[in-house]
Scaffold this active site. Structure first.
Site, PDB file in Angstrom:
ATOM      1  CG  ASP A  31     -39.522 -25.475  -9.444  1.00  0.00           C
ATOM      2  OD1 ASP A  31     -38.262 -25.579  -9.272  1.00  0.00           O
ATOM      3  OD2 ASP A  31     -40.301 -26.597  -9.372  1.00  0.00           O
ATOM      4  CG  HIS A  99     -31.729 -25.034 -11.645  1.00  0.00           C
ATOM      5  ND1 HIS A  99     -30.914 -26.271 -11.941  1.00  0.00           N
ATOM      6  CD2 HIS A  99     -32.384 -25.343 -10.411  1.00  0.00           C
ATOM      7  CE1 HIS A  99     -31.238 -27.187 -11.078  1.00  0.00           C
ATOM      8  NE2 HIS A  99     -31.823 -26.739 -10.016  1.00  0.00           N
ATOM      9  CG  HIS A 101     -34.216 -23.472  -6.892  1.00  0.00           C
ATOM     10  ND1 HIS A 101     -35.346 -24.048  -7.002  1.00  0.00           N
ATOM     11  CD2 HIS A 101     -32.955 -24.282  -7.037  1.00  0.00           C
ATOM     12  CE1 HIS A 101     -34.962 -25.320  -7.189  1.00  0.00           C
ATOM     13  NE2 HIS A 101     -33.662 -25.419  -7.465  1.00  0.00           N
TER      14      HIS A 101
HETATM   15  P1  5GP Z   1     -32.860 -29.014  -8.175  1.00  0.00           P
HETATM   16  O1  5GP Z   1     -33.398 -30.127  -7.203  1.00  0.00           O
HETATM   17  O2  5GP Z   1     -31.912 -29.427  -9.296  1.00  0.00           O
HETATM   18  O3  5GP Z   1     -31.971 -27.719  -7.639  1.00  0.00           O
HETATM   19  O4  5GP Z   1     -34.228 -28.279  -8.706  1.00  0.00           O
HETATM   20  C1  5GP Z   1     -34.742 -28.596  -9.909  1.00  0.00           C
HETATM   21  C2  5GP Z   1     -36.101 -28.022  -9.989  1.00  0.00           C
HETATM   22  O5  5GP Z   1     -36.755 -28.195 -11.509  1.00  0.00           O
HETATM   23  C3  5GP Z   1     -36.952 -28.716  -9.163  1.00  0.00           C
HETATM   24  O6  5GP Z   1     -37.579 -27.735  -8.215  1.00  0.00           O
HETATM   25  C4  5GP Z   1     -38.092 -29.009  -9.999  1.00  0.00           C
HETATM   26  O7  5GP Z   1     -39.416 -28.891  -9.353  1.00  0.00           O
HETATM   27  C5  5GP Z   1     -37.862 -28.551 -11.134  1.00  0.00           C
HETATM   28  N1  5GP Z   1     -38.374 -29.130 -12.599  1.00  0.00           N
HETATM   29  C6  5GP Z   1     -37.999 -30.460 -12.860  1.00  0.00           C
HETATM   30  N2  5GP Z   1     -38.672 -30.732 -13.929  1.00  0.00           N
HETATM   31  C7  5GP Z   1     -39.132 -29.719 -14.241  1.00  0.00           C
HETATM   32  C8  5GP Z   1     -39.921 -29.218 -15.697  1.00  0.00           C
HETATM   33  O8  5GP Z   1     -40.110 -30.147 -16.655  1.00  0.00           O
HETATM   34  N3  5GP Z   1     -40.488 -28.227 -15.756  1.00  0.00           N
HETATM   35  C9  5GP Z   1     -40.399 -26.931 -14.591  1.00  0.00           C
HETATM   36  N4  5GP Z   1     -40.787 -26.241 -14.931  1.00  0.00           N
HETATM   37  N5  5GP Z   1     -39.692 -27.305 -13.549  1.00  0.00           N
HETATM   38  C10 5GP Z   1     -38.998 -28.541 -13.416  1.00  0.00           C
END
Ligand code: 5GP
Ligand code: ZN
Length: 112
Positions: A31, A99, A101
């Site tokens: 992440d 996804h 985590h």
């Molecule tokens: P959500 O809030 O949708 O469950 O989590 C999305 C996750 O994707 C976040 O923890 C964020 O830091 C990660 N993320 C967003 N954009 C990118 C990116 O371009 N590269 C990586 N490696 N992680 C990302």
């Protein structure tokens, strides 16, 4: 594949990422804003918006993603980790490509 999806771009290699696993169906990468010393995401190569968009045909894929998390966590040196799937805006989801985590390391995570 969805043209404006960040994670589809990561799968294609158009956006760089620190990949820790890849096969024909899934990839895992660190992440970009880690919540703990180790924080990676397991995603399917198929563009599925969220857990709420999954269908019965995704059952094996979802199981594969969940089984991969502890395997990779162990490889990353974790003895325990937290897994999380945010679903929908109200569930805190920001990237609409499903996804899992997995994060941990350092101090014991707080109780939720
Ligand atoms: P959500 O809030 O949708 O469950 O989590 C999305 C996750 O994707 C976040 O923890 C964020 O830091 C990660 N993320 C967003 N954009 C990118 C990116 O371009 N590269 C990586 N490696 N992680 C990302
Ligand atoms: Zn996508």
């Amino acid at each position: 594949m969805s043209a404006d999806c960040i994670f589809c771009k990561i799968i294609k290699g158009d956006i760089p990422s620190k990949k820790i696993y890849e096969d024909d169906e899934v990839i895992a990468f660190n992440d970009i804003h880690p919540l703990a010393p180790v924080h990676f995401l397991v995603i399917p190569k198929e563009h599925i918006e969220s857990l709420a968009s999954c269908e019965p045909r995704h059952q094996a894929l979802l199981g594969k993603m969940l089984l991969l998390a502890p395997k990779l966590a162990k490889e990353q040196g974790l003895k325990g980790f937290r897994s999380m799937i945010n679903t929908g805006v109200e569930g805190g989801q920001e990237v609409f490509h499903i996804h899992v985590h997995a994060f941990g390391g350092g101090d014991t995570l707080p109780k939720t």
